[in-house]
Each structure stands twice: as C-alpha cells, then as structure tokens.
Design an enzyme around this catalytic site. Structure first.
Site, PDB file in Angstrom:
ATOM      1  N   CYS A  33       0.836  -1.196   0.000  1.00  0.00           N
ATOM      2  CA  CYS A  33       0.000   0.000   0.000  1.00  0.00           C
ATOM      3  C   CYS A  33       0.872   1.246   0.000  1.00  0.00           C
ATOM      4  CB  CYS A  33      -0.913  -0.001   1.228  1.00  0.00           C
ATOM      5  SG  CYS A  33      -2.010   1.433   1.305  1.00  0.00           S
ATOM      6  N   VAL A  34       0.757   2.036  -1.053  1.00  0.00           N
ATOM      7  CA  VAL A  34       1.572   3.244  -1.161  1.00  0.00           C
ATOM      8  C   VAL A  34       1.177   4.262  -0.101  1.00  0.00           C
ATOM      9  CG1 VAL A  34       0.017   4.315  -2.823  1.00  0.00           C
ATOM     10  CG2 VAL A  34       2.413   4.992  -2.791  1.00  0.00           C
TER      11      VAL A  34
END
Length: 244
Positions: free
Chosen positions: A126-127
């Site tokens: 997850c950025v």
C-alpha cells in the site's frame, strides 16, 4: 527503518487530509450548525475527535509495524510444502521457492517488488502507508479503514445536517457556496471510496475464513489495532486437512 516509512509524500498527504477534514468538520460544520460551546456541538466534536484519533493511531500502527518477513534459513517440512486451502493445488508439487530471494517461502507468503523481500501472508503493498499489508499489520490496516469510514460518514452527516438546518442563503456569496459544494463532493467521495474498500476487505476476510486469524477470538478487542497477541509466526496456517 521504521521512522523512514513516515517520510513519504503519500503519508504526509494522508496527514494533511486528516487535518483538513478535522478542521472543516469541527470548526466549520459543527460550529456553524450548533456551536462548539453548546452541549450538542461539543458532543459532536468529542465523538468526531475520538474517531479521528482512533484512525490516526491505527494508521501509524499499520505504517510502523513490520508486516512480517520469512525467517532466515526457513525450510518447510513435508506438511507445510503442501498448498494451503487458498492456493492453487495444481501448481505446487514441490516446496515453494522464491526466484528472487532464492529461498523457500511459507504458504501465503509472496515476494514484494517494492520491499524486495517475501512478506508473510502478504495482502498488497500500500503506497498510502509506505509499507506492505501482511501478517502482522493486516488487522491494523482493516481497523484503520473502518475508523476512517465511520469518521468520514459522520462528517458527511454533519455536513448535510448543517446545510439543511441552517438553510444557507448563498446569494451573493459565491465563494462560500463553492466551498460547501466542494467539501460535500469530497466528503461523499471519501466516504464512498473508504466504504467500498472496507466492504471489500470484509468480503475477503469472510470468504477466506480468516476472521479469527486476523482479528482475534475476543470480539471486544477486534477494533483495537495493537491487540495481536493471537497471531502466530505466520509460517503455517490451519487448513481443512487439519480436521481430517
């Protein structure tokens, strides 16, 4: 290494967004609708502050918690070399090996190209948290999405209540009208996006039969992100074969 995860543009963006939503909700919507000094306004402000705090706490738990890596020298035994119930049984004849790490990996572990390592029970990278979502921080991720969804939904309701109750007269006040419309659209978008994400992960948990594995056996601790004493080493998982 953990603190370096915080130093990223997406995380700063999340913090900025939380601050903006909090300020607009408390000091504009609640203040305009009932006033912070009134009992109703202070009650709404306290509830929303609690929700915002729980989200921020869960969010940083997810950011700073290592998702779990494969121990050095891990070698699966014969039982663990069999595919789990969630994996393709036709493509796993021999113990699973990672071509990039050149090492064995347990069931449900996958290699993350961003982190450049295998992550236990990897869900995705997850950025927005600058981290993988895996075995040790999946609960914090789901809980943070839950609190974010509740908070934005609460903010959206307060927004609607403010507009309907005050019956704003925007004639001659175009900037204010544009501001309210923009906030309403943004909050509705946040609520819809987060609600969809939450529903998706609830679906994954329920169909993967990992509610206990992820959230724990005690329902009273389900919404506390650090209550993870129930998770094991992440190298093996119960399967249907265990009940045969």
């Amino acid at each position: 290494m953990k603190l370096e995860r915080i130093l990223s543009v997406p995380i700063f963006s999340v913090v900025f967004m939380v601050g903006f939503v909090y300020y607009v909700t408390v000091f504009i919507f609640i203040e305009d609708c009932s006033g912070l000094s009134a009992s109703e306004g202070s009650r709404h402000a306290m509830v929303f502050t609690l929700l915002a705090f729980l989200f921020v706490f869960s969010f940083f738990v997810c950011v700073l918690t290592d998702p779990g890596g494969v121990p050095p020298g891990f070698v699966p035994d014969v039982e663990h070399s069999l595919p789990s119930d969630q994996e393709d049984k036709t493509s796993h004849v021999n113990p699973r090996q990672c071509d990039k790490c050149s090492a064995y990996k347990p069931p449900r572990a996958h290699h993350c190209r961003v982190c450049r390592r295998c992550v236990l029970r990897m869900d995705h990278h997850c950025v927005w948290i600058n981290n993988c979502v895996g075995h040790r921080n999946y609960k914090a991720f789901v809980v943070s999405v839950f609190y974010a969804t509740i908070a934005t939904t609460y903010s959206w309701i307060l927004f609607l209540n403010c507009v309907l109750q005050k019956d704003q007269d925007f004639s001659g006040r175009m900037p204010l009208k544009i501001f309210y419309i923009a906030c309403g659209v943004m909050f509705l978008g946040l609520t819809s996006t987060l609600g969809t994400l939450l529903a998706w992960h609830i679906y994954l948990i329920s169909h993967n039969k990992t509610t206990i594995e992820v959230l724990g056996p005690n329902m009273l601790k389900w919404l506390w992100p650090t209550a993870v004493s129930h998770i094991k080493d992440g190298l093996s998982f119960p399967t249907a074969r265990d009940n045969l």
